[in-house]
Motif scaffolding. Structure first.
Motif, PDB file in Angstrom:
ATOM      1  N   GLN A  74       0.827  -1.205   0.000  1.00 17.18           N
ATOM      2  CA  GLN A  74       0.000   0.000   0.000  1.00 17.18           C
ATOM      3  C   GLN A  74       0.860   1.254   0.000  1.00 17.18           C
ATOM      4  OE1 GLN A  74      -2.500  -0.901   3.379  1.00 17.18           O
ATOM      5  NE2 GLN A  74      -4.194  -1.517   2.053  1.00 17.18           N
ATOM      6  N   ALA A  75       1.930   1.252   0.753  1.00 17.41           N
ATOM      7  CA  ALA A  75       2.832   2.407   0.771  1.00 17.41           C
ATOM      8  C   ALA A  75       3.459   2.602  -0.609  1.00 17.41           C
ATOM      9  CB  ALA A  75       3.916   2.220   1.829  1.00 17.41           C
ATOM     10  N   SER A  76       3.839   1.525  -1.254  1.00 19.13           N
ATOM     11  CA  SER A  76       4.416   1.606  -2.593  1.00 19.13           C
ATOM     12  C   SER A  76       3.386   2.127  -3.595  1.00 19.13           C
ATOM     13  CB  SER A  76       4.932   0.234  -3.025  1.00 19.13           C
ATOM     14  OG  SER A  76       5.458   0.298  -4.336  1.00 19.13           O
ATOM     15  N   TRP A  77       2.160   1.639  -3.494  1.00 15.68           N
ATOM     16  CA  TRP A  77       1.100   2.114  -4.390  1.00 15.68           C
ATOM     17  C   TRP A  77       0.849   3.607  -4.187  1.00 15.68           C
ATOM     18  CZ3 TRP A  77      -2.342  -2.497  -2.631  1.00 15.68           C
ATOM     19  CH2 TRP A  77      -1.920  -3.663  -3.267  1.00 15.68           C
ATOM     20  N   GLN A  78       0.875   4.038  -2.940  1.00 17.97           N
ATOM     21  CA  GLN A  78       0.665   5.462  -2.666  1.00 17.97           C
ATOM     22  C   GLN A  78       1.792   6.303  -3.248  1.00 17.97           C
ATOM     23  OE1 GLN A  78       0.188   5.421   1.584  1.00 17.97           O
ATOM     24  NE2 GLN A  78      -2.043   5.242   1.462  1.00 17.97           N
ATOM     25  N   ARG A  79       3.028   5.826  -3.134  1.00 23.47           N
ATOM     26  CA  ARG A  79       4.157   6.552  -3.728  1.00 23.47           C
ATOM     27  C   ARG A  79       4.015   6.612  -5.248  1.00 23.47           C
ATOM     28  NH1 ARG A  79       6.968   3.625   0.297  1.00 23.47           N
ATOM     29  NH2 ARG A  79       7.588   2.044  -1.216  1.00 23.47           N
ATOM     30  N   ALA A  80       3.648   5.494  -5.857  1.00 23.77           N
ATOM     31  CA  ALA A  80       3.478   5.457  -7.318  1.00 23.77           C
ATOM     32  C   ALA A  80       2.350   6.393  -7.750  1.00 23.77           C
ATOM     33  CB  ALA A  80       3.204   4.035  -7.784  1.00 23.77           C
ATOM     34  N   GLU A  81       1.264   6.389  -7.014  1.00 25.56           N
ATOM     35  CA  GLU A  81       0.140   7.272  -7.343  1.00 25.56           C
ATOM     36  C   GLU A  81       0.550   8.736  -7.243  1.00 25.56           C
ATOM     37  OE1 GLU A  81      -4.496   8.110  -6.015  1.00 25.56           O
ATOM     38  OE2 GLU A  81      -3.418   6.424  -5.123  1.00 25.56           O
ATOM     39  N   LEU A  82       1.289   9.083  -6.217  1.00 27.26           N
ATOM     40  CA  LEU A  82       1.769  10.454  -6.044  1.00 27.26           C
ATOM     41  C   LEU A  82       2.714  10.851  -7.177  1.00 27.26           C
ATOM     42  CD1 LEU A  82       1.895  13.051  -4.368  1.00 27.26           C
ATOM     43  CD2 LEU A  82       3.733  11.997  -3.046  1.00 27.26           C
ATOM     44  N   LEU A  83       3.615   9.951  -7.548  1.00 32.39           N
ATOM     45  CA  LEU A  83       4.534  10.232  -8.655  1.00 32.39           C
ATOM     46  C   LEU A  83       3.771  10.460  -9.956  1.00 32.39           C
ATOM     47  CD1 LEU A  83       7.291   7.621  -7.808  1.00 32.39           C
ATOM     48  CD2 LEU A  83       7.634  10.109  -7.901  1.00 32.39           C
ATOM     49  N   LEU A  84       2.772   9.626 -10.223  1.00 26.55           N
ATOM     50  CA  LEU A  84       1.984   9.777 -11.445  1.00 26.55           C
ATOM     51  C   LEU A  84       1.207  11.091 -11.444  1.00 26.55           C
ATOM     52  CD1 LEU A  84       0.664   6.126 -11.842  1.00 26.55           C
ATOM     53  CD2 LEU A  84       2.111   7.364 -13.478  1.00 26.55           C
ATOM     54  N   ALA A  85       0.580  11.404 -10.328  1.00 30.65           N
ATOM     55  CA  ALA A  85      -0.191  12.651 -10.244  1.00 30.65           C
ATOM     56  C   ALA A  85       0.725  13.864 -10.406  1.00 30.65           C
ATOM     57  CB  ALA A  85      -0.939  12.713  -8.912  1.00 30.65           C
ATOM     58  N   THR A  86       1.906  13.797  -9.834  1.00 31.16           N
ATOM     59  CA  THR A  86       2.868  14.891  -9.964  1.00 31.16           C
ATOM     60  C   THR A  86       3.349  15.009 -11.404  1.00 31.16           C
ATOM     61  OG1 THR A  86       3.564  14.549  -7.681  1.00 31.16           O
ATOM     62  CG2 THR A  86       5.037  15.841  -9.084  1.00 31.16           C
ATOM     63  N   ALA A  87       3.620  13.882 -12.041  1.00 30.95           N
ATOM     64  CA  ALA A  87       4.071  13.894 -13.439  1.00 30.95           C
ATOM     65  C   ALA A  87       3.019  14.545 -14.338  1.00 30.95           C
ATOM     66  CB  ALA A  87       4.382  12.480 -13.905  1.00 30.95           C
ATOM     67  N   LYS A  88       1.767  14.258 -14.071  1.00 29.02           N
ATOM     68  CA  LYS A  88       0.684  14.850 -14.885  1.00 29.02           C
ATOM     69  C   LYS A  88       0.730  16.374 -14.828  1.00 29.02           C
ATOM     70  CE  LYS A  88      -4.294  15.274 -15.171  1.00 29.02           C
ATOM     71  NZ  LYS A  88      -5.551  15.111 -14.447  1.00 29.02           N
ATOM     72  N   THR A  89       1.110  16.930 -13.689  1.00 30.71           N
ATOM     73  CA  THR A  89       1.134  18.392 -13.547  1.00 30.71           C
ATOM     74  C   THR A  89       2.225  19.032 -14.398  1.00 30.71           C
ATOM     75  OG1 THR A  89       2.631  18.435 -11.639  1.00 30.71           O
ATOM     76  CG2 THR A  89       0.253  18.230 -11.176  1.00 30.71           C
ATOM     77  N   LEU A  90       3.193  18.229 -14.854  1.00 27.33           N
ATOM     78  CA  LEU A  90       4.280  18.770 -15.675  1.00 27.33           C
ATOM     79  C   LEU A  90       3.956  18.807 -17.166  1.00 27.33           C
ATOM     80  CD1 LEU A  90       7.397  17.186 -13.938  1.00 27.33           C
ATOM     81  CD2 LEU A  90       6.468  19.489 -13.666  1.00 27.33           C
ATOM     82  N   LEU A  91       2.794  18.311 -17.531  1.00 25.00           N
ATOM     83  CA  LEU A  91       2.398  18.405 -18.934  1.00 25.00           C
ATOM     84  C   LEU A  91       2.159  19.859 -19.301  1.00 25.00           C
ATOM     85  CD1 LEU A  91      -0.129  15.438 -19.213  1.00 25.00           C
ATOM     86  CD2 LEU A  91       2.183  15.542 -20.167  1.00 25.00           C
ATOM     87  N   LEU A  92       2.622  20.242 -20.463  1.00 26.51           N
ATOM     88  CA  LEU A  92       2.372  21.599 -20.948  1.00 26.51           C
ATOM     89  C   LEU A  92       0.872  21.794 -21.124  1.00 26.51           C
ATOM     90  CD1 LEU A  92       5.176  21.757 -23.668  1.00 26.51           C
ATOM     91  CD2 LEU A  92       5.173  22.895 -21.437  1.00 26.51           C
ATOM     92  N   PRO A  93       0.363  23.016 -20.904  1.00 24.57           N
ATOM     93  CA  PRO A  93      -1.079  23.250 -21.035  1.00 24.57           C
ATOM     94  C   PRO A  93      -1.645  22.816 -22.394  1.00 24.57           C
ATOM     95  CG  PRO A  93      -0.021  25.145 -20.037  1.00 24.57           C
ATOM     96  CD  PRO A  93       1.075  24.212 -20.460  1.00 24.57           C
ATOM     97  N   GLU A  94      -0.879  23.069 -23.454  1.00 27.29           N
ATOM     98  CA  GLU A  94      -1.379  22.680 -24.781  1.00 27.29           C
ATOM     99  C   GLU A  94      -1.393  21.162 -24.959  1.00 27.29           C
ATOM    100  OE1 GLU A  94       2.945  24.156 -25.347  1.00 27.29           O
ATOM    101  OE2 GLU A  94       1.191  24.806 -24.227  1.00 27.29           O
ATOM    102  N   VAL A  95      -0.464  20.473 -24.325  1.00 30.30           N
ATOM    103  CA  VAL A  95      -0.446  19.007 -24.376  1.00 30.30           C
ATOM    104  C   VAL A  95      -1.631  18.461 -23.585  1.00 30.30           C
ATOM    105  CG1 VAL A  95       0.846  16.943 -23.699  1.00 30.30           C
ATOM    106  CG2 VAL A  95       2.038  18.871 -24.760  1.00 30.30           C
ATOM    107  N   ALA A  96      -1.879  19.031 -22.413  1.00 31.27           N
ATOM    108  CA  ALA A  96      -3.016  18.602 -21.601  1.00 31.27           C
ATOM    109  C   ALA A  96      -4.331  18.839 -22.336  1.00 31.27           C
ATOM    110  CB  ALA A  96      -3.011  19.329 -20.261  1.00 31.27           C
ATOM    111  N   ALA A  97      -4.440  19.988 -22.988  1.00 28.69           N
ATOM    112  CA  ALA A  97      -5.673  20.299 -23.726  1.00 28.69           C
ATOM    113  C   ALA A  97      -5.873  19.341 -24.895  1.00 28.69           C
ATOM    114  CB  ALA A  97      -5.630  21.737 -24.217  1.00 28.69           C
ATOM    115  N   ALA A  98      -4.813  19.025 -25.603  1.00 28.69           N
ATOM    116  CA  ALA A  98      -4.903  18.126 -26.757  1.00 28.69           C
ATOM    117  C   ALA A  98      -5.198  16.682 -26.342  1.00 28.69           C
ATOM    118  CB  ALA A  98      -3.610  18.179 -27.564  1.00 28.69           C
ATOM    119  N   ASN A  99      -4.907  16.350 -25.103  1.00 28.66           N
ATOM    120  CA  ASN A  99      -5.104  14.979 -24.609  1.00 28.66           C
ATOM    121  C   ASN A  99      -6.133  14.915 -23.496  1.00 28.66           C
ATOM    122  OD1 ASN A  99      -2.900  13.222 -25.981  1.00 28.66           O
ATOM    123  ND2 ASN A  99      -1.879  15.130 -25.425  1.00 28.66           N
TER     124      ASN A  99
END
Length: 127
Positions: A32-57
Motif C-alpha cells: 500500500q505504501a508503494s502504491w501510494q508513492r506510485a500514485e503520487l509520482l503519477l499525479a505529480t508527473a501529470k502536472t508537468l504536462l504543458l497546457p497545450e499538451v493537456a488540452a490536446a489529450n
C-alpha cells in the motif's frame, strides 16, 4: 510462503495463524505504501504536462484520472507515458518522474526505455 513456514517452526497452530496473518498484513502495508508513492509520482508527473499538451489529450487524461481513482496504476502509467512519448518527449523532469514511477512499480521494460530516453536527452547537455 516457505519463509513464513520456517519462521513458524515450533509455534502452536493458533500462534502460527496469528504470525502468518501479521506477516501478510505487514507485506500488504508495504504494498500500500508503494502504491501510494506510485500514485503520487503519477499525479505529480501529470502536472508537468504543458497546457497545450493537456488540452490536446483531455480525453486521455480523463481516462488517466479514472485509472488512478480505480487504483489501476499500470494503466495510468501507460496512458501518461504514451502522452509524454507522443506530445512532450523532451521534458526531462517529466521523464524522470515517470522513471521513478516505473522503478517504484518494478516495470523493468519501461524503466530501461525511460533510461535510454533520459540518457539520450542528457548527452547533449554534457558535451
Amino acid at each position: 510462503m516457505p519463509r513464513t513456514l520456517r519462521l513458524n517452526k515450533g509455534l502452536q497452530p493458533a500462534q502460527k495463524r496469528t504470525f502468518t496473518f501479521v506477516t501478510l498484513v505487514k507485506k500488504m502495508s508495504d504494498y500500500q505504501a508503494s502504491w501510494q508513492r506510485a500514485e503520487l509520482l503519477l499525479a505529480t508527473a501529470k502536472t508537468l504536462l504543458l497546457p497545450e499538451v493537456a488540452a490536446a489529450n483531455e480525453t486521455d487524461l480523463r481516462q488517466f484520472d479514472e485509472f488512478l481513482d480505480a487504483n489501476e496504476l499500470g494503466l495510468a502509467f501507460e496512458c501518461l507515458e504514451s502522452i509524454t512519448y507522443e506530445d512532450q518527449p523532451t521534458c526531462l523532469p517529466l521523464l524522470r518522474l515517470l522513471r521513478s514511477t516505473a522503478e517504484e512499480m518494478n516495470l523493468r521494460e519501461n524503466l530501461a526505455e525511460l533510461d535510454n530516453r533520459i540518457n539520450a536527452l542528457e548527452k547533449p547537455l554534457t558535451q
